[in-house]
Design a protein around this motif. Structure first.
Motif, short mmCIF file in Angstrom:
data_model
loop_
_atom_site.label_atom_id
_atom_site.label_comp_id
_atom_site.label_asym_id
_atom_site.label_seq_id
_atom_site.Cartn_x
_atom_site.Cartn_y
_atom_site.Cartn_z
N ASP A 29 -3.20 5.29 -0.84
CA ASP A 29 -3.07 4.85 -2.24
C ASP A 29 -4.17 3.87 -2.59
OD1 ASP A 29 -0.80 6.26 -2.06
OD2 ASP A 29 0.58 4.64 -2.65
N SER A 32 -7.17 4.69 -5.33
CA SER A 32 -7.19 4.02 -6.63
C SER A 32 -8.62 3.62 -7.04
CB SER A 32 -6.26 2.80 -6.63
OG SER A 32 -6.81 1.80 -5.81
N ILE A 45 0.17 3.92 2.25
CA ILE A 45 -0.34 3.25 1.06
C ILE A 45 -1.65 2.52 1.37
CG2 ILE A 45 1.87 3.12 -0.14
CD1 ILE A 45 2.12 0.25 0.58
#
Ligand code: AMP
Length: 609
Positions: free
Chosen positions: A43, A47, A85
């Motif tokens: 993640d 991003s 993540i």
């Protein structure tokens, strides 16, 4: 990325170091490629990079961050969200660092592979030491090592200090030569959770095997000095145990007791007489060399904030070299001292280019502030750029001789462009790999053991404490501090200049019990690492406040100006280490007060979110 290496093969180890340092650029590029390729779908990276893993894009898009930026991700993992993540590899535990955030230890992600990487790093220390000191295989090492408490996060992950994690691993049990009993401390004594029993047993085993001990040490200088203090307090009992061949009854931890009993074996009155004679001498100057007569060096980190202990260690050491072998942290293990016998002030660490991807933020030395600044404080180095602007970094192989940098790492465990907070200076190159002197840690003003107190923490503690005085008509008009390490354990000293409303006769009006409460309040307000060191590890002594006469801080400013500070830019330093400045303050002290209580501490608990 982790080369396979038999740690018993010193020649091959040295060759590996040659290869890594010669190919520093190529290795760094490969490290970054590997980290990005593996973690592009996390993640965090997604991003910024949208699933791409281009190295150029990485530097353009992924920001240089502080702990506060990654903390939400780490907390989510601690609360049970999947590792992905931030990391493609499973995060197996969190490593609690001595830096703190909001009063609690920072937590760094770690993986199973990370342990292998650290083991590789430790193994490379062996050939470097063997290169400089002959015959280390002919005797033993007395290394005083300790574990610390650990907690479980809401998701069941373990959170503990990096060394505790390593000592509890099978990699530590299987470390090179351990099966040949080359260390005086049985693993059981190191793994004993009661630090007092652990220290006692390790010293007892070290004394019993003294004739074979070729090297002694601990991780940090502060821990080694704590052991000497422990000897001062317990030598009679230790000698009595050696004489009788029986371990004291209060050593109750079964595996520890058994392990020590095996080494103690039988009564040894001759040895007891010998060591008792050394202990009983009035001056303990050179005691280490006397107790362990064939030892060749003391292996303890004496760089950075630990440099304050060099004079005391030199007093006890009897001329033995003090050796700082490595530079490492909870985030990542960084570098090795390739010249272990160099003098403490000349120690430089070569960062191993396969440990992480390293970048460097240029910092400038601010000569104006150097005069009164403690070696661990921030004020003598400032970032070149305005901190609000985009931070431009330099690659490992592009740093320049004599320049100062803050270290930034991208690790294999889920930290990307993370500011470690250490300021380093380039002192040379080994092949193509730069060598760094550790200058100081950003923001830290006071440090005795593993505590790292910054200006903000200090201000907060002072603010809490002075609340007790204000209703009584006292105003705190100035303060500063220093780490007093003239006795063991060291302690924080605060100099306070107070003003009394409507009356100048300060001495008469100060109530010692209120001042003692101020000391305790300050301690309660400092962070959890400080409080653990005070309460559990006993590695920091009671905090002291010294009240100074009216006008003292003016005298301090006059001194700074006489040393070259400009009056316009002068700011009271919140910590000092100049002996002369301390003398100026000390000569004006009108009252000294100590904390009479130990601050509250318990392993921190994480709230489930
Ligand atoms: P921690 O995060 O608690 O593991 O502490 C790591 C920090 O300790 C590093 O970032 C440095 O500030 C300091 N440190 C570790 N090794 C050394 C060393 N050899 N010399 C000076 N400081 C060190």
């Amino acid at each position: 990325m982790i080369p396979s290496y038999d740690p018993h093969d010193s020649e091959y180890g040295l060759k590996l170091l040659e290869d890594l340092t010669t190919n520093a650029y190529e290795v760094q590029q490969k490290v970054l490629e590997e980290i990005l390729a593996k973690n592009a779908q996390t993640d965090y990276l997604k991003s910024f990079l949208n699933g791409h893993y281009d190295k150029k894009l990485f530097k353009q898009k992924v920001p240089v961050v502080n702990y506060e930026d990654v903390k939400p991700y780490i907390e989510r993992i601690a609360n049970g969200e999947p590792s992905e993540i931030i990391s493609a590899q499973t995060i197996t535990e969190l490593l609690t660092s001595s830096g703190t955030s909001g009063g609690q230890p920072k937590m760094m992600p770690s993986t199973a592979e990370d342990l292998e990487r650290k083991t590789f790093f430790y193994n490379l220390l062996v050939p470097v030491m063997n290169k400089y000191v002959d015959g280390l295989d002919q005797g033993k090492g007395m290394y005083l090592l300790f574990i610390k408490p650990e907690i479980s996060t809401p998701s069941g992950l373990v959170a503990r200090p990096v060394l505790t994690s390593y000592y509890k691993s099978s990699n530590f049990r299987n470390r090179p030569f351990n099966r040949f009993n080359v260390y005086t401390s049985p693993d059981e004594t190191i793994l004993c959770s009661d630090s007092k029993q652990s220290m006692y047993c390790q010293l007892l085993c070290g004394l019993v095997q003294r004739d074979q001990v070729l090297r002694v040490g601990a991780v940090f200088a502060s821990a080694f000095l704590r052991a000497i203090k422990f000897l001062e307090d317990h030598w009679k009992e230790l000698c009595s145990n050696i004489r009788s061949g029986q371990v004291s009854d209060w050593i109750t931890e079964p595996s520890c007791r058994n392990a020590v009993s095996l080494i103690l074996e039988k009564p040894n009155p001759d040895l007891a007489d010998l060591v008792e004679h050394e202990f009983a001498t009035k001056s303990w100057e050179g005691i280490i060399k006397k107790l362990w007569p064939i030892t060749k060096y003391i292996e303890v980190i004496v760089t950075g904030s630990m440099a304050q202990y060099i004079p005391t260690l030199e007093f006890y050491s009897g001329g033995l070299p003090l050796i700082s072998t490595m530079y490492a942290s909870s985030e990542c293990y960084f570098g090795i001292n390739f010249k272990p016998l160099s003098k403490p002030h000349d120690v430089a660490y070569t960062l191993l280019p396969n440990m992480a991807y390293f970048e460097f933020l240029p910092v400038e030395r601010n000569h104006e502030e150097v005069v009164l600044c403690n070696g661990v404080s921030d004020q003598n180095c400032v970032l070149k750029e305005d901190e609000t602007e985009k931070l431009e970094t330099v690659d490992l192989v592009d740093v320049k001789l004599g320049h100062y940098y803050e270290l930034v790492v991208t690790t294999f465990t889920g930290l990307y462009r993370y500011r470690v907070g250490d300021i380093l200076m380039v002192t040379g190159f080994y092949n193509n790999a730069p060598q760094f002197r550790f200058v100081h840690r950003r923001n830290v003003v006071l440090s005795i053991d593993t505590d790292k107190t910054n200006e903000e923490d200090l201000l907060n503690a002072v603010t809490q404490a002075k609340l007790l005085l204000e209703p009584l008509g006292f105003l705190l008009i100035e303060y500063t501090s220093y780490a007093d390490t003239s006795s063991i354990p060291g302690h924080y000293v605060l100099f306070w200049e107070l003003k009394v409303k409507g009356n100048n006769d300060l001495e008469e009006l100060i109530d010692p019990s209120i001042m003692e409460q101020c000391c305790s309040t300050m301690e309660e307000s400092l962070d959890s690492v400080y409080r653990r060191c005070r309460r559990k590890d006993h590695s920091i002594g009671p905090l002291e406040i010294r009240i100074v006469k009216h006008g003292t801080f003016d005298a301090l400013m006059d001194f700074a100006v006489s040393e070259g500070s400009s009056v316009n830019q002068y700011k009271t330093p919140r910590c000092i280490n100049s002996e002369e400045a301390i003398k100026i303050l000390d000569s004006r002290v009108v009252g000294r007060f100590f904390s009479k209580t130990t601050p509250f501490w318990e392993p921190f608990r994480m709230e489930t979110k």
